[in-house]
Every structure is written in structure tokens, then in C-alpha cells.
Design an enzyme around this catalytic site. Sequence first.
Site, PDB file in Angstrom:
ATOM      1  N   ASP A 210       0.856  -1.206   0.000  1.00 54.27           N
ATOM      2  CA  ASP A 210       0.000   0.000   0.000  1.00 54.27           C
ATOM      3  C   ASP A 210       0.883   1.243   0.000  1.00 54.27           C
ATOM      4  O   ASP A 210       2.088   1.170   0.191  1.00 54.27           O
ATOM      5  CB  ASP A 210      -0.893   0.008   1.254  1.00 54.27           C
ATOM      6  CG  ASP A 210      -0.070  -0.067   2.523  1.00 54.27           C
ATOM      7  OD1 ASP A 210       0.235  -1.189   2.964  1.00 54.27           O
ATOM      8  OD2 ASP A 210       0.327   0.990   3.055  1.00 54.27           O
ATOM      9  N   ASP A 212       0.569   3.648   2.265  1.00 57.77           N
ATOM     10  CA  ASP A 212       0.280   4.259   3.567  1.00 57.77           C
ATOM     11  C   ASP A 212      -0.833   5.301   3.348  1.00 57.77           C
ATOM     12  O   ASP A 212      -1.805   4.985   2.658  1.00 57.77           O
ATOM     13  CB  ASP A 212       1.552   4.835   4.201  1.00 57.77           C
ATOM     14  CG  ASP A 212       1.406   4.946   5.719  1.00 57.77           C
ATOM     15  OD1 ASP A 212       0.925   3.983   6.333  1.00 57.77           O
ATOM     16  OD2 ASP A 212       1.739   5.999   6.279  1.00 57.77           O
TER      17      ASP A 212
END
Length: 290
Positions: A210, A212
Site C-alpha cells: 500500500d 500508507d
Amino acid sequence: MAETMIAVIGGSGIYEIDGLENAEWVTVDTPWGAPSDQILTGRLDGVAMAFLPRHGRGHVHSPTDVPYRANIDALKRLGVTDVISVSACGSFREEMAPGTFVIVDQFIDRTVAREKSFFGSGCVGHVSLAHPTCPRLSDACETAARSAGITVHRGGTYLAMEGPQFSTLAESRMYREHWGADVIGMTNMPEAKLAREAELCYASVAMVTDYDSWHPDHGEVDIADIIATLSGNADKGRAMVRGLPALLGTERTPCPHGCDRSLDHAILTAPDKRDPALVAKLDAVAGRVL
Ligand SMILES: CSC[C@H]1O[C@H](OP(=O)(O)O)[C@H](O)[C@@H]1O
Ligand SMILES: Nc1ncnc2[nH]cnc12
């Protein structure tokens, strides 16, 4: 000549590895308590292997409560020479996209609630951590990952946070814009510090799940998105591991970077002032110099 034994510490999403000959889950007791789980031992292409699921099978240990000292001690006790951490992480860089791997070479330790050393009063030791990962082992990980068709970024700074909550938006921006971190996770510290104290070569392969929370096009980090990316990353991680034995070989030569001699001048406590109980606990980790 010593023999190579490669350990893989599997992070979120990796709770086993396949293809081991004579595979067996073994229980290892340590003076630092029980490791995260039993350890899977066996051989791959003739090379001795050990696999430890960091959070335990079924993901039972939180990042704070992973028994980091017991894990590293248990691997050392088994005869492991090289430790490869395979972890899920968030990314602070556009090009370090979900699904790519980062061979980490630096850390910023923001963890606050963990035991971080095997040493202490009664046997004080200080090891260098300027270069916390092993370039030889990192080379092997990079080569194995590229051979498996994985997009790899060589070098990156991993920010280790306490968790278990993810970062606030302000923290995410600060780590990225002001601290120069490239990826973020919750487990590589104190693991890397302890591996160095135990004179083990350590490499960290951070598998991006991801962005973040900083990325304007991706919104905030979401566990459902992470889980969706995890299983593809886990397959790639296992493919990388399958290439490692052929690259490292069975014959263990001294580490050109000195990882296996990190305690040569580290222990400051005079022999007659050492605590016998602590010295006994250090039998596997520091027995070479005690
Ligand atoms: C999967 S969400 C956050 C969780 O995943 C990472 O674990 P690991 O480093 O063991 O792969 C991260 O550090 C958190 O513990
Ligand atoms: N964004 C993130 N922060 C901390 N740990 C993570 N593990 C996977 N993604 C993460």
C-alpha cells in the site's frame, strides 16, 4: 568448513514455505522464552533451511508482542547463518508501488515497547549498526527476486513503527517528506538489531502492499486493500526463496562484511564482573566470545 543454513522469517501473509525436503516442524526452547511458533526445517536444493512465521501460524502475535529475542536465539541455536526477513510494508515512494519488493538497507526505529538487546547489566555489549543489513545476503535476495520476475528496488529506508494502528496522515507525511523514509512496517526492529548481536547475516525484503496514507490518489491505508495485495506478494516471496539456496550454496565462507564477527570487540563488562545467569542465557547468541 561451516555449513550454510538459511532462515526465512515470514511476515504477514507468509505462514509456510513449500518444496522443503525432509520438512519437519520442530520445537526450539530458548532462555528468552518461546519463539513465535515451531520452526519448519528441511533442505532446499541440498541447502539447510529454516522457516519461522513471525506472527505464528494463524497470525496470533501482534507486532509489539512478537518474541523477537526468542526468535533470533532459536534460529542461532539451530545453526542458522543467514536470516532473510520477508515483510509486508507501506510505501512512501510513487515508484515503490504495491506488488514491488524493496531490498531494505537502512532503518529508523520508532518502536518504543519492545526488548531490543540480548545484553544488559551484568554483560554489557555494544555492536555497530551503521550498516544493519548484509550486502552479500541482500545481493542474493535481489538476484533471486529478479530471476523470479519480480520488480525490485535495491536500497531503501524502512521506518519501524510500534503499531498496531497505522500512521496518522501527519506522521505519514513527516516520515516521507522530512525523514526520508521509503517504506514503513511494524516488525523489522528490533529484529535487525538482535540479528546483528547474534552475529547473523540479515537481509530485509519489504513487499509493498500500500501507499500508507500520504498518496493523494490512493486515500488512506486500508486493511482490506492490504489483504488483497498480500497473497500475490506471498507467492512472489516464496518464488524468491526458492532461488536462494542455489545462490548461497552449502559451504559457508566468512561474511566479507563482518556480520558473523560483530561481537569481536563488543563486550565491555570485565570477565570477573559478569553476571553468570546472563552469561548462561547468552550461550547461543554470544557463546563464540564468552
Ligand atoms: C498486514 S498489516 C500490518 C502488519 O503487516 C506487517 O507485518 P510483517 O512485517 O510481519 O510482514 C506490518 O509490520 C504489520 O505487522
Ligand atoms: N502502511 C503500513 N504501515 C505499517 N505497516 C504496514 N504493513 C503494511 N502496510 C503498512
